[in-house]
Design an enzyme around this catalytic site. Structure first.
Site, PDB file in Angstrom:
ATOM      1  N   GLY A   1     -40.460 -13.081  31.690  1.00 27.55           N
ATOM      2  CA  GLY A   1     -41.916 -12.950  31.627  1.00 27.55           C
ATOM      3  C   GLY A   1     -42.380 -11.577  31.164  1.00 27.55           C
ATOM      4  CG  HIS A   2     -46.629 -10.889  31.107  1.00 25.99           C
ATOM      5  ND1 HIS A   2     -47.919 -11.232  30.823  1.00 25.99           N
ATOM      6  CD2 HIS A   2     -46.452 -11.181  32.423  1.00 25.99           C
ATOM      7  CE1 HIS A   2     -48.502 -11.690  31.910  1.00 25.99           C
ATOM      8  NE2 HIS A   2     -47.638 -11.671  32.879  1.00 25.99           N
ATOM      9  CG  ASN A   3     -46.203  -6.623  32.008  1.00 28.21           C
ATOM     10  OD1 ASN A   3     -46.386  -6.234  30.875  1.00 28.21           O
ATOM     11  ND2 ASN A   3     -47.126  -7.247  32.706  1.00 28.21           N
TER      12      ASN A   3
END
Lengths: 346, 346, 346
Positions: free
Chosen positions: A258-260
């Site tokens: 996922g993002h980050n």
């Protein structure tokens, strides 16, 4: 179709060097072994598993489970740990190694080195005139290289890969067929297998009374040197900061990042595992197959997360967890035993 | 490679508007805030997270977990809930919002609006002469548009997308690179990320003494207005009736949706979840990551299915379930606690 | 968009034969039914589900769950098991079958046969001059056919498929859009859905003090006759021996098959399941959705592994397991009941 006979290094698919004298092989492996003259000069043509290797092929034993195969092998030489050396048949030379699997990697690469870039660019590739292509780069049929893309020396870009605007790729990377890369910076020696998706929008939206409001995803994906990523795996770009995969990390097929997410050096993520947004992994973390980590948690250095584990909170450095919700290995298997016992009583 | 400094809105990848005076930003957000003249006229150049924002950037706080970052931020303005307003440093303007995350979505879109269609059709795209292409449609390199396909005004079709015979796509959709669409009708503003597979045959066969007999899959896929679908997700077409994804629903990466699934409006399906054939979801259902639903069941309105949950029967409207097999949240965590206690005794 | 009315066999997407007299349909199905003259000559135009079929359409009932729909159907004929024949409304002809679902497959194929190869090769396809292409092969736009590839008679290769050097494909295979195949031999009648990845490197490396050393993957993938593989599924090639998928096996979407897996005949693997390296499945094994198998284990003939099951050791022929770790079905559900009871007490 008559293909039941399994085959190592089928010449239709694999290039092969050699043959090599055994002394040359031993030197390549960095092993300290005194070979008698007869053995030292014997030529070997390749590698094969214990059950199919012939007298001029080299094999290995790494997993105790297959020791019966060792006793019956026809291989001319076998890489083994010291403890198994006396199980090697007389007609076979025991090549004793402290790490047989690493030696195996080395000897297999010696006979079958990865094909280098041909330096050829297929005329059907669609390459922006503003792209900067390094020396000796191979670009296959129908690849698309966008505006201001930079591709380092010696890279291989397979058929149908799409490299979107502004992406930068370091030297000696291998980008597989049908890969998509956007909003990303890649280090050197990065390997992406077919169908990998890098840099698309993360799953970010605000819930409103009228539905969902998309939150622009304004970060990037950073793949550091030597990262390898398996087929059809997806790595979303960061929302505000970057999604980072640390140097040397290996990610298997069909994984979701996922993002980050911030992943440290030399992490391992096995197939179909998922890591939710903004979670961090320190160096040398292992995530086994089908495990899932919620977002915004921290996994300490060298922690190991078991297969199908559901991780809902931080994991301490060096610990082993499994189960859903995650718990220490010992506790999980004690729970399993306890419940079995209680069920039988009831 | 020197890329350790994380970056919001890297100009290599993101277009940016502005700068904008703070009063203009506040008006855009629809917030009712009295700014003094000095603050009202101050120019802002963009958005950034709390830890990296500078004096002419706007940040936000939505998750209590990051409140320490708020106290130390250098951001010139911060969007916060009223409860946290007094934690905003003196040098920063508190932009109080009832829904900081929604306001954040709005301000980030204000500085970084999604790029509209260029209206350009790349000469390498392969477009059937029977396809009907709307006004101002962008079609990138090597996309394939089949016979009798209809594409609405303002759509963006990325490189290597394949739109098969007869597919209809409404206005202002965004179809990502390497997407495949067949046997499907799409509403307006549908967004498909790279590698999405829409409309292939469902997993349908009869078991016979001689092996498996394929059952023709004669339905379609309907994606209603505003649906978004993440990378490498697969949605099979119906067997006799249609597979339907309701308006506004958001589906993450690597999700599997079986044939004949009927999903209501504004559902959320997180990454690696799977919904088996002929199951129905009413409106506003949430399915968390890696959850699995068997076929032919019914999930009521606003129900929430937890991560890794295994759902084997109907779920009532408004309920929260988790575990495999699925049970109410409370029961699941009580079970976990009970088993831990009993294990320690034994 | 007005598409709420579900539709079987939408002519935009499906070709249709007929109409056919009912006696001809019954003969095609191989059913022994005495039709009176009036019914025998009545024409039918196609198939549809119970709830939407009209008087000149054929429907079926296979799942007791939908028996209420049977009573209300307007279908002109319904395929049913003998036990339900008296529930068929008077205006409808009951077509009694020992296996209604198989008969349904047969009648649906009769009206909607799979489209055969057009024998056309699109001019934009990139085909090596050393490839050997059989008779009546269809190759769609922008497919890439590598050096020394062999493609059998009657195959259909969809848009953007990439067939790498040396791959051999038997007669009458269907290769979907965006499929990647390397290091593989395919039998006849193999069907690969869009985005399938066949033959990439397995996840193999030795752990060294300096990081990970890649182990060359020197095996192949063998897909025997009649194998079907779902969208975005990944099958890695063997490390030394081959990865083998046995004749007639059906694999769903987003499945992961590791290197050296040996799968027998007519196995079923449902979506998002994963099989780790060197595990073997005998014939007629079923692996349900999201199940995971560790490596180097053996699953006996006709064993059934339940959804989300985590299999850590061998499974006996004919047994049913579920849970993580895997256990017999009975034991699993007894455990669930026991824990619920104990939780309520505590």
């Amino acid at each position: 179709m008559n293909q039941t006979e399994s085959h190592t290094g089928d010449p239709r698919f694999f290039q092969r060097r050699g043959p090599f004298a055994l002394c040359k092989v031993v030197k390549q492996l960095g092993l300290e072994i005194d070979l008698d003259t007869e053995h030292a000069q014997k030529n070997f043509i390749g590698v094969a598993p214990l059950h199919s290797a012939g007298p001029n092929e080299i094999s290995f034993l790494d997993n105790r489970r297959y020791i019966d195969l060792l006793k019956e092998t026809r291989a001319g030489a076998v890489i083994v740990a010291k403890a198994f050396a006396d199980k090697v048949p007389e007609h076979s030379v025991a090549l004793i190694s402290k790490d047989p699997y690493q030696s195996w990697a080395c000897v297999a690469q010696f006979f079958h080195p990865a094909a280098p870039s041909t330096g050829k660019i297929h005329p059907s590739a669609v390459i922006s005139e503003n792209a900067i292509i390094g020396n000796n780069v191979e670009i296959s049929a129908l690849a698309v290289i966008g505006d201001k893309v930079k591709i380092g020396d010696g890279c291989i870009i397979a058929s149908h890969a799409v490299i979107e605007t502004g992406v930068e790729i370091g030297a000696n990377c291998r980008i597989g067929a049908h890969v998509t890369i956007s909003h990303a910076l890649l280090g050197e020696r990065v390997v992406l297998y077919p169908g990998v998706r890098i840099g698309q929008d993360g799953f970010g939206f605000a819930v409103t009374p009228e539905g969902f409001e998309t939150v622009p995803q304004l970060g990037r994906v950073i793949l550091e040197d030597g990262v390898e990523i398996g087929s059809n795996t997806t790595i979303d770009r960061g929302s505000m900061k970057d999604t980072i995969i640390g140097a040397g990390s290996r990610i298997d097929n069909l994984v979701q990042i996922g993002h980050n997410v911030q992943m440290g050096r030399c992490c391992i993520v096995v197939s179909q595992a998922g890591i939710s947004g903004s979670t961090t992994l320190e160096d040398f973390v292992t995530i086994a197959a089908q495990a899932g980590l919620i977002g915004h948690i921290h996994i300490g250095k060298k922690a190991r997360v078991g297969a199908q584990c559901g991780v809902m909170s931080d994991v301490e450095a060096g610990s082993d967890v499994i189960g859903s919700p995650a718990m220490p290995f010992k506790e999980f298997f004690r729970n399993v035993a306890t419940l079995r016992k209680l069920s039988r009583k009831s």
